[in-house]
Design a protein around this motif. Structure first.
Motif, PDB file in Angstrom:
ATOM      1  N   VAL A 340     -15.902  44.593 -18.869  1.00 36.78           N
ATOM      2  CA  VAL A 340     -17.096  43.970 -19.449  1.00 36.78           C
ATOM      3  C   VAL A 340     -18.308  44.192 -18.548  1.00 36.78           C
ATOM      4  O   VAL A 340     -19.398  44.541 -19.030  1.00 36.78           O
ATOM      5  CB  VAL A 340     -16.839  42.468 -19.677  1.00 36.78           C
ATOM      6  N   LEU A 344     -21.777  46.289 -19.528  1.00 30.84           N
ATOM      7  CA  LEU A 344     -23.096  45.658 -19.460  1.00 30.84           C
ATOM      8  C   LEU A 344     -24.004  46.366 -18.469  1.00 30.84           C
ATOM      9  O   LEU A 344     -25.216  46.534 -18.725  1.00 30.84           O
ATOM     10  CB  LEU A 344     -22.929  44.183 -19.070  1.00 30.84           C
ATOM     11  N   ARG A 373     -13.446  38.061 -25.241  1.00 30.81           N
ATOM     12  CA  ARG A 373     -14.343  39.079 -24.697  1.00 30.81           C
ATOM     13  C   ARG A 373     -15.791  38.795 -25.089  1.00 30.81           C
ATOM     14  O   ARG A 373     -16.709  38.942 -24.286  1.00 30.81           O
ATOM     15  CB  ARG A 373     -13.906  40.455 -25.218  1.00 30.81           C
ATOM     16  N   GLN A 374     -16.018  38.355 -26.325  1.00 32.55           N
ATOM     17  CA  GLN A 374     -17.372  38.101 -26.813  1.00 32.55           C
ATOM     18  C   GLN A 374     -18.052  37.020 -25.981  1.00 32.55           C
ATOM     19  O   GLN A 374     -19.254  37.122 -25.687  1.00 32.55           O
ATOM     20  CB  GLN A 374     -17.300  37.673 -28.283  1.00 32.55           C
ATOM     21  N   GLN A 377     -18.963  38.453 -22.541  1.00 34.27           N
ATOM     22  CA  GLN A 377     -20.141  39.311 -22.699  1.00 34.27           C
ATOM     23  C   GLN A 377     -21.411  38.476 -22.840  1.00 34.27           C
ATOM     24  O   GLN A 377     -22.458  38.816 -22.293  1.00 34.27           O
ATOM     25  CB  GLN A 377     -19.963  40.219 -23.911  1.00 34.27           C
ATOM     26  N   GLY A 381     -23.779  38.834 -19.900  1.00 31.26           N
ATOM     27  CA  GLY A 381     -24.920  39.583 -20.437  1.00 31.26           C
ATOM     28  C   GLY A 381     -26.225  38.849 -20.245  1.00 31.26           C
ATOM     29  O   GLY A 381     -27.239  39.443 -19.849  1.00 31.26           O
TER      30      GLY A 381
END
Length: 479
Positions: A340, A344, A373-374, A377, A381
């Motif tokens: 991840v 990014l 995972r979302q 992120q 992120g």
């Protein structure tokens, strides 16, 4: 609200069920200790009963022999005008000095003293021990035979005696007939029997305890395996319980799998509802923004500004709802952190190519986030984008395991940083430290909410690069 004092809760009474189900105690250990305690108590009682019974039986046989000696002496005794006459008893041990078999006849004086009238040659002039209370007891139990132990007539105590005595009438005169036998062999046999018995019971007890231990361990092994499988699901190593179990436990494993399926269905439905709500709210907001964009008046500006705020708030709460649902029901989710961060970093270096931002990151290959995972992120992120936005050129990201099922991720930049007195305010929804910078001021608040939804924590500090350092504590999946 009533001001009456609350009643004290009733103290629960102890019971076997509560003892076995008390938290913090191992059921296996309790079963083994309880069974072992019962085995020890039962074997101790058995050993005591066996040794006592053996000793009592041996002493009864000895008392029977003593009674026979007394009967022989009574038969051989005759009261004459000259006194008591005892005919010769043809019993070799009673004729041999200090042989260990003795007899003696006496009478009780009016003052309570004991006078010896005759004795066996084996006594060699010695006398059997007469308890001071013996005459009174014999008179009270005329004709009965009383037995007691005596250290013996030898000074070294090597010949302990069992003595039997009985008061009988001879020609109308009460006489005390006594007989003694060496009981050293019986004592030795009793000790040997006790040693053998206790050794055998000890071996039996150890065998039974080992058998109980093996039976409990083997009998509860399927439960241990089921516990391991459930822990693997919780840690993200497996999605379901796959092993086959005995018929007594298989229904439990099936129910756990059904619960996992139900939780997954709840998560899927939550995502669907969240998506539907997002579309239902965003479409009217987009229409309002489009209509307001055609007008340059003050009302249109207010509508545009407030619609942007509403859109940001909707996004924020939808993300929070999705994260809470996944954190509560998302068993088995496992996300590699390095992948991840790498994705990014590549994307943000392209987005901020005009600033020539360099993102330096490091994370162990085996490090994994215990979640979707979302969400990872979304968390990293926002932080990395915020760091790139405020940095001069350098952004540093590092992650690692901290033990106890936790991981720590740190995002730093070389920008202007944030004063200590403003760091708490930066986590509030809609807070913007610089009104000239683009954005809605929800980035750090979103990260904080998502982190808390997973039971983690986010803190702000000063970076040694000169800018802001954000430290995240998140759940980690075991390798």
């Amino acid at each position: 609200m009533s001001d009456a004092p609350a009643e004290a809760p009733e103290t629960p009474k102890p019971s076997w069920g509560r003892w076995f189900g008390r938290p913090g105690r191992s059921l296996t250990r309790r079963l083994i200790w309880l069974a072992s305690a019962w085995i020890v108590v039962a074997l101790m009682l058995t050993g005591w009963m066996l040794t006592s019974q053996y000793r009592e039986s041996a002493l009864r046989r000895l008392d029977n022999q003593l009674s026979a000696v007394i009967d022989d002496v009574v038969i051989a005794s005759v009261m004459t005008p000259e006194g008591l006459q005892v005919a010769e008893i043809k019993d070799a041990p009673t004729l041999r000095g200090l042989s260990g078999k003795y007899w003696m006849v006496g009478r009780v004086d009016p003052d309570g003293g004991f006078v010896v009238l005759a004795r066996s040659p084996s006594l060699a002039g010695e006398s059997l021990y007469v308890d001071p209370l013996l005459p009174g007891r014999l008179q009270a139990a005329m004709g009965a035979t009383l037995s007691y132990n005596d250290p013996g007539i030898l000074e070294d105590g090597s010949q302990p005696l069992q003595i039997a005595s009985s008061m009988k009438l001879l020609n109308g005169q009460p006489l005390v007939f006594m007989a003694g036998l060496d009981r050293s062999e019986i004592d030795i046999d009793t000790r040997q029997f006790a040693t053998f018995t206790w050794t055998a019971l000890l071996i039996l007890g150890l065998g039974l305890v080992i058998a109980v231990f093996l039976q409990v361990q083997i009998g509860l092994r399927p439960l241990f395996d089921l516990r391991v499988e459930i822990a693997n699901v919780r840690k993200g190593k497996a999605a379901r319980i796959e092993k086959a179990y005995p018929t007594e436990i298989q229904p439990l494993a099936e129910q756990v799998n059904r619960l996992l399926d139900h939780n997954q269905e709840v998560v899927d439905r939550q995502r669907t509802h969240v998506g539907n709500l997002a579309h239902a709210l965003k479409t009217p907001l987009s229409v309002m923004l489009a209509e307001a964009g055609t007008d340059d008046g003050q009302l249109a500006e207010i509508v545009r500004r407030q619609s942007e705020v509403m859109k940001g708030q909707v996004d924020h709460h939808l993300r929070r709802a999705r994260a809470a649902a996944r954190a509560a029901h998302g068993l088995g989710e496992k996300t590699p952190v390095g992948e991840v961060v790498d994705e990014l970093a590549v994307m943000l270096e392209r987005v901020f190519q005009s600033k020539d931002v360099e993102i330096d990151w490091r994370a162990p290959d085996e490090l994994a986030f215990l979640g979707e995972r979302q969400d990872l992120q979304e968390i990293l992120g926002n932080l990395m984008e915020n760091a790139c936005k405020w940095s001069k050129r350098r952004v540093r990201v590092s992650a690692g395991a901290s033990g106890l099922g936790q991981m720590i991720a740190v995002v730093e930049d070389d920008g202007p940083g944030l004063p200590a007195d403003q760091r708490d305010g930066a986590l509030k929804r809609g807070a913007r430290m610089d009104e000239t910078a683009p954005g809605s001021g929800l980035g750090l608040a979103i990260v904080d909410d998502l982190t808390r939804a997973y039971g983690g924590r986010m803190t702000l500090a000063a970076s040694d690069l000169g800018g802001l350092k954000v430290v995240l504590e998140l759940p980690a999946a075991e390798a």
